[in-house]
Design a protein around this motif. Structure first.
Motif, PDB file in Angstrom:
ATOM      1  N   SER A 224      18.025   5.715   8.440  1.00  0.00           N
ATOM      2  CA  SER A 224      17.032   5.613   9.508  1.00  0.00           C
ATOM      3  C   SER A 224      15.902   6.609   9.297  1.00  0.00           C
ATOM      4  O   SER A 224      14.720   6.281   9.487  1.00  0.00           O
ATOM      5  N   ALA A 225      16.243   7.845   8.879  1.00  0.00           N
ATOM      6  CA  ALA A 225      15.196   8.836   8.603  1.00  0.00           C
ATOM      7  C   ALA A 225      14.331   8.391   7.424  1.00  0.00           C
ATOM      8  O   ALA A 225      13.107   8.604   7.422  1.00  0.00           O
ATOM      9  N   ALA A 226      14.961   7.769   6.406  1.00  0.00           N
ATOM     10  CA  ALA A 226      14.192   7.256   5.268  1.00  0.00           C
ATOM     11  C   ALA A 226      13.224   6.170   5.713  1.00  0.00           C
ATOM     12  O   ALA A 226      12.069   6.114   5.256  1.00  0.00           O
ATOM     13  N   LEU A 227      13.681   5.300   6.619  1.00  0.00           N
ATOM     14  CA  LEU A 227      12.799   4.243   7.122  1.00  0.00           C
ATOM     15  C   LEU A 227      11.677   4.832   7.970  1.00  0.00           C
ATOM     16  O   LEU A 227      10.519   4.405   7.864  1.00  0.00           O
ATOM     17  N   PHE A 228      12.007   5.779   8.838  1.00  0.00           N
ATOM     18  CA  PHE A 228      10.963   6.443   9.626  1.00  0.00           C
ATOM     19  C   PHE A 228       9.929   7.083   8.697  1.00  0.00           C
ATOM     20  O   PHE A 228       8.715   6.958   8.896  1.00  0.00           O
ATOM     21  N   THR A 229      10.424   7.774   7.677  1.00  0.00           N
ATOM     22  CA  THR A 229       9.524   8.429   6.723  1.00  0.00           C
ATOM     23  C   THR A 229       8.694   7.406   5.967  1.00  0.00           C
ATOM     24  O   THR A 229       7.480   7.578   5.789  1.00  0.00           O
TER      25      THR A 229
ATOM     26  N   PRO B 285      10.281   9.152  -2.280  1.00  0.00           N
ATOM     27  CA  PRO B 285      10.272   8.443  -3.581  1.00  0.00           C
ATOM     28  C   PRO B 285      10.355   6.929  -3.416  1.00  0.00           C
ATOM     29  O   PRO B 285       9.765   6.180  -4.198  1.00  0.00           O
ATOM     30  N   GLY B 286      11.080   6.476  -2.373  1.00  0.00           N
ATOM     31  CA  GLY B 286      11.200   5.039  -2.163  1.00  0.00           C
ATOM     32  C   GLY B 286       9.863   4.394  -1.843  1.00  0.00           C
ATOM     33  O   GLY B 286       9.498   3.360  -2.419  1.00  0.00           O
ATOM     34  N   ILE B 287       9.091   4.999  -0.929  1.00  0.00           N
ATOM     35  CA  ILE B 287       7.792   4.407  -0.576  1.00  0.00           C
ATOM     36  C   ILE B 287       6.802   4.585  -1.719  1.00  0.00           C
ATOM     37  O   ILE B 287       5.907   3.750  -1.909  1.00  0.00           O
ATOM     38  N   LYS B 288       6.970   5.635  -2.521  1.00  0.00           N
ATOM     39  CA  LYS B 288       6.111   5.798  -3.690  1.00  0.00           C
ATOM     40  C   LYS B 288       6.353   4.674  -4.691  1.00  0.00           C
ATOM     41  O   LYS B 288       5.404   4.131  -5.291  1.00  0.00           O
ATOM     42  N   LEU B 289       7.624   4.303  -4.872  1.00  0.00           N
ATOM     43  CA  LEU B 289       7.946   3.187  -5.763  1.00  0.00           C
ATOM     44  C   LEU B 289       7.357   1.880  -5.227  1.00  0.00           C
ATOM     45  O   LEU B 289       6.798   1.082  -5.995  1.00  0.00           O
ATOM     46  N   VAL B 290       7.463   1.664  -3.922  1.00  0.00           N
ATOM     47  CA  VAL B 290       6.909   0.450  -3.321  1.00  0.00           C
ATOM     48  C   VAL B 290       5.397   0.399  -3.515  1.00  0.00           C
ATOM     49  O   VAL B 290       4.824  -0.638  -3.868  1.00  0.00           O
ATOM     50  N   LEU B 291       4.710   1.523  -3.278  1.00  0.00           N
ATOM     51  CA  LEU B 291       3.257   1.572  -3.457  1.00  0.00           C
ATOM     52  C   LEU B 291       2.872   1.310  -4.907  1.00  0.00           C
ATOM     53  O   LEU B 291       1.866   0.656  -5.191  1.00  0.00           O
TER      54      LEU B 291
ATOM     55  N   VAL C 239       0.040   6.131   6.775  1.00  0.00           N
ATOM     56  CA  VAL C 239      -0.954   7.140   6.416  1.00  0.00           C
ATOM     57  C   VAL C 239      -1.584   6.823   5.062  1.00  0.00           C
ATOM     58  O   VAL C 239      -2.802   6.945   4.880  1.00  0.00           O
ATOM     59  N   SER C 240      -0.765   6.375   4.094  1.00  0.00           N
ATOM     60  CA  SER C 240      -1.283   6.040   2.769  1.00  0.00           C
ATOM     61  C   SER C 240      -2.219   4.842   2.830  1.00  0.00           C
ATOM     62  O   SER C 240      -3.271   4.832   2.182  1.00  0.00           O
ATOM     63  N   LEU C 241      -1.853   3.834   3.616  1.00  0.00           N
ATOM     64  CA  LEU C 241      -2.720   2.665   3.757  1.00  0.00           C
ATOM     65  C   LEU C 241      -4.024   3.033   4.456  1.00  0.00           C
ATOM     66  O   LEU C 241      -5.103   2.562   4.069  1.00  0.00           O
ATOM     67  N   GLN C 242      -3.928   3.889   5.467  1.00  0.00           N
ATOM     68  CA  GLN C 242      -5.150   4.336   6.148  1.00  0.00           C
ATOM     69  C   GLN C 242      -6.059   5.092   5.181  1.00  0.00           C
ATOM     70  O   GLN C 242      -7.279   4.884   5.158  1.00  0.00           O
ATOM     71  N   ASP C 243      -5.472   5.958   4.365  1.00  0.00           N
ATOM     72  CA  ASP C 243      -6.258   6.698   3.377  1.00  0.00           C
ATOM     73  C   ASP C 243      -6.904   5.748   2.373  1.00  0.00           C
ATOM     74  O   ASP C 243      -8.071   5.932   1.995  1.00  0.00           O
ATOM     75  N   TYR C 244      -6.159   4.695   1.962  1.00  0.00           N
ATOM     76  CA  TYR C 244      -6.698   3.713   1.025  1.00  0.00           C
ATOM     77  C   TYR C 244      -7.881   2.969   1.633  1.00  0.00           C
ATOM     78  O   TYR C 244      -8.907   2.757   0.980  1.00  0.00           O
ATOM     79  N   MET C 245      -7.742   2.565   2.887  1.00  0.00           N
ATOM     80  CA  MET C 245      -8.819   1.831   3.552  1.00  0.00           C
ATOM     81  C   MET C 245     -10.039   2.723   3.753  1.00  0.00           C
ATOM     82  O   MET C 245     -11.185   2.275   3.631  1.00  0.00           O
ATOM     83  N   ILE C 246      -9.826   3.992   4.061  1.00  0.00           N
ATOM     84  CA  ILE C 246     -10.950   4.924   4.239  1.00  0.00           C
ATOM     85  C   ILE C 246     -11.686   5.118   2.923  1.00  0.00           C
ATOM     86  O   ILE C 246     -12.927   5.060   2.864  1.00  0.00           O
TER      87      ILE C 246
ATOM     88  N   LEU D 196      -4.361   3.049  -4.705  1.00  0.00           N
ATOM     89  CA  LEU D 196      -3.441   3.132  -3.571  1.00  0.00           C
ATOM     90  C   LEU D 196      -2.415   4.202  -3.904  1.00  0.00           C
ATOM     91  O   LEU D 196      -1.498   3.984  -4.689  1.00  0.00           O
ATOM     92  N   GLU D 197      -2.574   5.373  -3.327  1.00  0.00           N
ATOM     93  CA  GLU D 197      -1.762   6.535  -3.670  1.00  0.00           C
ATOM     94  C   GLU D 197      -0.891   6.947  -2.497  1.00  0.00           C
ATOM     95  O   GLU D 197      -1.209   6.692  -1.326  1.00  0.00           O
ATOM     96  N   LEU D 198       0.215   7.605  -2.839  1.00  0.00           N
ATOM     97  CA  LEU D 198       1.091   8.162  -1.807  1.00  0.00           C
ATOM     98  C   LEU D 198       0.431   9.387  -1.192  1.00  0.00           C
ATOM     99  O   LEU D 198       0.053  10.322  -1.887  1.00  0.00           O
ATOM    100  N   VAL D 199       0.277   9.362   0.122  1.00  0.00           N
ATOM    101  CA  VAL D 199      -0.289  10.501   0.849  1.00  0.00           C
ATOM    102  C   VAL D 199       0.823  11.091   1.711  1.00  0.00           C
ATOM    103  O   VAL D 199       1.300  10.449   2.649  1.00  0.00           O
TER     104      VAL D 199
END
Length: 847
Positions: free
Chosen positions: A29-34, A340-346, A41-48, A363-366
C-alpha cells in the motif's frame, strides 16, 4: 519501554507469519501511495516542461510596458529573468481573407529573446538585422496572403488607436471606432518562414512578423517576466498594481494550478484521488483484519490486563504501538519499492509519451519531498485507523466477557438451523462447515469483501482495456489504407492536379491517389431501392411510402484511374463493362451503418441545385467502398448515403449540371516513412504559393498516438490492478490462515472424537467452496454493473458504434483465481494445524 509495549512486541514475534503478511500489505500500500503521488508529480513536471518548450517559460507579460518597467522587474528579487520585445507597430494587410486579422504586427527581438522564447523555423533563417524579417506560415494558410522567402515588402507602420488609447495584440479586432495611424514606412527582406509564434494569441488582430530589435529605445515594449517561485505570481501581480495591464502564460500556469483554468489540475488530482481511495480501501481491509484477528486472539489477555488495572487508554495505546511498529518497517520498504517501480514504469512509457505529447521533453522521475511525505502520512493514517477501530472495540468490552471469551460468538440457535434438503444432500463434514460459516459470519464477511473487491477491480480494468483495444482496432481499420491526407474545399482542380504531380514523387511515397467529391440533388425510382432502405428512409426524408420516385442527395466521388481499377478488381467486375460510362456506373449505398446492394441497374436522375438541368445515369449497386478519404461534401448526417463511384476522366460529363468546381478535393498517400514524407510535403506546400484553406495531416501519426495512449493506459491499469490484487491476496491469506489458527481448538476437538483425515479435508474443501460461491454471488453482479457503466461511458464518447464485450475471459480468470487462492491458503493453514499435537491444542487457551 512499558509493559504494554513489551506485550505488543511479544505478540508480533509470536505470530511471525501474520506479522510478515501484514508488513507486506503495508509495504504494498505504501508503494502504491508512493507510486501514485510520485507519478502525479512527475507527470506534472513533464507537462510544465513541455508547455515551457512549446509556449515559453515566462509567467507574466506586460504587453504595453516600457524600459522603466523592464528595469524595475530586473531589480526585483523575486524575478529570475526578464525578456523585452519591441512593439514596432502595425501595418494593414492587403487582400487578407481573415476579417478578424486585418493587420501585420512587427515585433523586434534581441538575441536573448531568440534564445528564450520559442520560435520554430520552417524554412530559411533567423533575421540578423532590422531590415530582415520572419513571416509566419499561417499568414498564407489563414490569411490567404502568400509571402515567400526572398520577397521584399514595404509597410506603412503605425499604431492602433481607439478613443485616444493605444491598442495591442491582446485587444482583438474589431474595436469600436478603431483607426490605424501610420507614422513611418519600413522595408523588409523576408529571410525565413516560421510557425505561428507562441506569444501570438489566436485572437490577436495581427500576424506577428519577427525582426531584430532597433538600436534606438522603443517607447512600447512587451515585457516577459519569469519568477523564481511561480507560486508568488499573484502576490507579484498585486504589487504591480491594478493600473498595469498584464497577461498570464495560461498554457504553462494551468499545469501548476495557477491559472484561472483549473480543469487540468482538478482532473489530475481527481484521478490520483480515486486511485488513492481504492488503495486506502484495499489497505484498510488488510490491516484492519490483521488487527481485528490479532485482538480476537488476545481478548483473553486483554481481560486479564484489565482485571489487574489496565485502562482502556493503555490497551488502545498498546495496539496503536503495534501498528506503528509494523508501519516503521512496512512504510520505508514500500517507499524503497515504490520509487524504483514507478521509475521502471516511466522508462517503459517514456517513448509513448513523446509520441503522444512533447517529443523534445524527457519524462523523468521527480522525487518530491511533499509527495513522499503525503505517501507516508496516508500510509500511517491508514494503519492507525485500521488499528484504532478494533482496539477501541476490544477495550470497551466487559472484563469477564474478555476472560471467558463469551463475546466471540453470539448467535441464536435457530439461526444455525439448516434446511432438510441441505441435510439430505450434504454429509456430516459439509454440515459442520456450513454451521461454522453461519456462526462466524463477521470473520468470513471480511474475506468475502476482500475477494469481491479484487474481482470487481480486475474485471473492470480488463473490460476497460478491451474497449480501448476496440477503439484502436477501429482506428486501424479506418486508416490502414493510407498514411497522409490532403483535402481542400476551395482549391481549383487544375491546381490540385498540378500539386499532386509534385507530391506523389516525394521520397518515401509508395502509393498515391486523388479524388473529387460533389453532392447533387437526385431523383430515384422507389421501386428499385431495397426494402431495408425504406425502413429508415422516412425518418430522414419526407417520403409518404406511396410515391413512385424519391428525392434524395447523392455524393458523386470521382477517383483516379488506379483506384477505380483496383476497386473493380476487388469486386470481381469487368473493367470493360464498368468503364464509367453513363449506363455502367458503380453505386454504393449505406443505411444506418449497413451496406446494401441491388443487382439490377437503376436509373437515377441528377439535377442542378436550381433543378433546371438534369442528367440521367444508370447505376449498379455494389456492397463495398473503395479506399477513399472521408468526404466533407456529404459529411452532414442524413441517416443514409448514396454514392456514385466514377473515374475522374468522366467528371467533365457531369459539368452540364452547372457545378464547375468540386465541393471537396483530396489526395491520399502511403509512405514507408510517414513522418519524413510529411515534412518534405509540407515544404512543397509552403513553397507552392497556396492561398486557399486546406488540411494536411498524418493519419499514421494519429494512429500511433492512439496506440501509444492505449499502451500507457493499459500499462498503468495492469500495474495498479496487480498491486491491488497482491494486497487483496495478502488480506485473504492473512484472514483465512489466522481464522484457521483461531479454530485450532475446535479442529483439534473434531480430530480427537474421531474425524478422519479424509473427513477433515472434506470439511475444509467445502468451506473453500462457500468462500468462492459467496464471493461470486456478490462480485459478478457488481462486475457486470461496472462493465455496463464503462460501456455506456465509452459509447457516449465515441463517434462510432462500440460493440459491447461481455467479460467472459476476465470473469473466468477471476473465478479460477478466487478458488485457487482460497484453496492454497486453506491447505497452508490446515497443514500448520495438522502438525500440532491434539492434546496441546485442546489445552491452549489462546493466551
Amino acid at each position: 519501554m512499558n509493559i504494554f509495549k513489551k506485550v505488543a512486541l511479544q505478540g508480533l514475534k509470536k505470530n511471525r507469519t501474520r506479522t510478515l503478511v501484514t508488513i507486506v500489505g503495508v509495504m504494498l500500500s505504501a508503494a502504491l501511495f508512493t507510486g501514485v503521488s510520485t507519478f502525479a508529480v512527475s507527470l506534472q513536471d513533464y507537462m510544465i516542461k513541455g508547455a515551457a518548450d512549446k509556449y515559453g517559460g515566462w509567467h507574466v507579460e506586460l504587453p504595453e510596458g516600457d524600459a522603466e518597467m523592464a528595469a524595475q522587474a530586473e531589480q526585483d528579487d523575486r524575478v529570475a529573468e526578464v525578456v523585452s520585445l519591441q512593439n514596432l507597430g502595425y501595418a494593414r494587410l492587403e487582400d487578407g481573407k481573415n476579417e478578424n486579422k486585418p493587420y501585420l504586427f512587427l515585433s523586434g527581438w534581441d538575441q536573448k529573446a531568440f534564445d528564450t522564447l520559442p520560435v520554430k523555423l520552417i524554412s530559411g533563417r533567423l533575421p540578423e538585422n532590422s531590415g530582415e524579417v520572419l513571416v509566419p506560415a499561417h499568414l498564407a494558410a489563414n490569411g490567404g496572403v502568400e509571402i515567400a522567402v526572398g520577397d521584399t515588402i514595404s509597410l506603412a507602420v503605425g499604431r492602433r488607436i481607439s478613443g485616444g488609447e493605444v491598442l495591442g495584440q491582446h485587444n482583438p479586432f474589431p474595436v469600436k471606432e478603431e483607426t490605424l495611424v501610420t507614422t513611418e514606412n519600413r522595408t523588409y527582406t523576408v529571410v525565413g518562414i516560421c510557425q505561428r509564434p507562441a506569444i501570438e494569441e489566436f485572437s490577436a488582430p495581427g500576424y506577428t512578423l519577427v525582426t531584430t530589435a532597433d538600436t534606438a529605445d522603443a517607447d512600447s515594449l512587451s515585457v516577459f517576466i519569469t519568477l523564481k517561485n511561480p507560486y508568488q505570481l499573484h502576490a507579484y501581480l498585486k504589487d504591480l498594481g491594478a493600473d498595469v495591464d498584464s497577461v498570464l502564460n495560461d498554457d504553462l500556469l494551468r499545469f501548476m494550478g495557477l491559472s484561472g483554468e483549473k480543469t487540468i489540475t482538478i482532473l489530475l488530482f481527481a484521478i490520483c484521488g480515486i486511485l488513492i481511495a481504492l488503495v486506502v480501501v484495499g489497505s484498510v481491509f488488510l490491516i484492519y483484519n490483521a488487527f481485528h484477528i490479532s485482538l480476537s486472539e488476545r481478548t483473553h489477555q486483554f481481560g486479564i490486563l484489565m482485571s489487574v488495572g489496565a485502562t482502556a487508554r493503555q490497551l488502545r495505546g498498546s495496539v496503536l504501538f503495534e501498528g506503528l511498529c509494523i508501519g516503521a518497517v512496512g512504510i520505508p520498504l514500500g517507499i524503497l519499492v515504490g520509487l524504483p517501480g514507478i521509475k521502471l514504469v516511466l522508462f517503459l512509457v517514456e517513448k509513448n509519451f513523446k509520441n503522444v505529447m512533447y517529443d523534445n521533453v524527457q519524462l523523468e522521475l521527480v522525487v518530491s519531498a511533499p509527495a513522499i511525505a503525503a505517501a507516508v502520512v496516508l500510509s500511517l493514517v491508514t494503519i492507525l485507523i485500521s488499528a484504532y477501530i478494533p482496539a477501541r472495540k476490544a477495550a470497551g468490552m466487559p472484563v469477564m466477557e474478555c476472560i471467558r471469551q463469551t463475546n466471540e460468538i453470539k448467535v441464536e440457535a435457530k439461526k444455525l438451523k439448516t434446511s432438510r434438503l441441505a441435510q439430505r444432500l450434504l454429509g456430516l463434514e459439509e454440515m459442520l462447515a456450513l454451521k461454522n460459516f453461519k456462526r462466524n459470519k463477521q470473520r468470513y464477511r471480511s474475506i468475502i469483501l476482500s475477494l469481491t473487491f479484487s474481482v470487481v477491480l480486475f474485471v473492470s480494468a480488463s473490460n476497460f482495456s478491451s474497449y480501448l483495444n476496440q477503439v484502436a482496432d477501429r482506428s486501424v481499420e479506418v486508416v490502414e489504407n493510407y498514411d497522409l491526407v490532403f483535402s481542400s474545399g476551395d482549391m481549383e482542380e487544375s491546381e490540385m492536379l498540378q500539386l499532386y504531380d509534385e507530391l506523389k514523387d516525394t521520397d518515401g511515397v509508395t502509393a498515391s491517389a486523388y479524388q473529387a467529391d460533389v453532392t447533387y440533388p437526385c431523383r430515384i425510382d422507389a421501386g428499385k431501392l431495397p426494402e431495408q432502405f425504406f425502413d429508415t428512409f422516412g425518418e430522414f426524408l419526407d417520403y409518404d411510402g406511396e410515391s413512385q420516385q424519391i428525392d434524395a442527395m447523392l455524393d458523386a466521388v470521382f477517383v483516379d484511374e488506379g483506384t477505380y481499377e483496383s476497386f473493380l478488381k476487388s469486386l470481381g467486375l469487368s473493367e470493360d463493362e464498368y468503364n464509367g460510362q453513363d449506363d455502367r456506373i458503380i453505386m454504393a449505398g449505406w443505411v444506418e451503418g449497413y451496406l446494401y446492394m441491388q443487382e439490377e441497374p437503376m436509373q437515377i436522375t441528377l439535377s442542378s441545385d436550381s433543378g433546371d438541368r438534369v442528367k440521367n445515369v444508370w447505376a449498379t449497386f455494389v456492397n463495398d467502398y473503395p479506399d477513399l478519404l472521408p468526404a466533407e461534401a456529404g459529411s452532414e448526417f442524413r441517416g443514409y448515403s448514396l454514392m456514385l463511384i466514377v473515374p475522374y476522366e468522366y467528371k467533365s460529363g457531369f459539368d452540364e449540371l452547372g457545378v464547375t468546381a468540386a465541393s471537396t478535393l483530396g489526395m491520399t498517400f502511403e509512405s514507408d516513412n510517414p513522418g519524413g514524407t510529411k515534412s518534405q510535403m509540407k515544404s512543397i506546400l509552403d513553397a507552392s504559393g497556396i492561398t486557399v484553406s486546406y488540411s494536411f495531416y498524418n493519419l499514421y501519426e494519429i494512429l500511433e498516438q492512439n496506440r501509444n495512449m492505449e499502451f500507457v493506459v493499459n500499462l498503468f491499469a495492469a500495474v495498479f490492478t496487480v498491486m491491488i490484487t497482491l494486497i487483496s491476496i495478502a488480506n485473504v491469506f492473512n484472514t483465512i490462515s489466522t481464522n484457521i489458527r483461531l479454530r485450532r481448538r475446535e479442529l483439534a476437538m473434531l480430530r480427537s472424537v474421531g474425524m478422519s483425515e479424509r473427513g477433515f479435508n472434506k470439511m475444509l474443501r467445502f468451506e473453500c467452496v462457500l468462500y468462492g460461491a459467496r464471493t461470486m454471488l456478490w462480485s459478478l453482479p457488481l462486475s457486470l454493473l461496472m462493465t455496463g457503466l464503462i460501456y455506456e461511458g465509452m459509447s457516449a464518447g465515441a463517434d462510432f458504434e462500440i460493440r459491447f464485450i461481455f467479460p467472459w475471459e476476465s470473469i473466468g480468470i477471476s473465478i479460477l483465481g478466487v478458488f485457487l487462492i482460497v484453496f492454497i491458503t486453506m491447505l497452508y493453514a490446515a497443514g500448520k494445524v495438522k502438525k500440532e499435537n491434539i492434546i496441546d491444542a485442546l489445552r491452549d487457551e489462546m493466551t
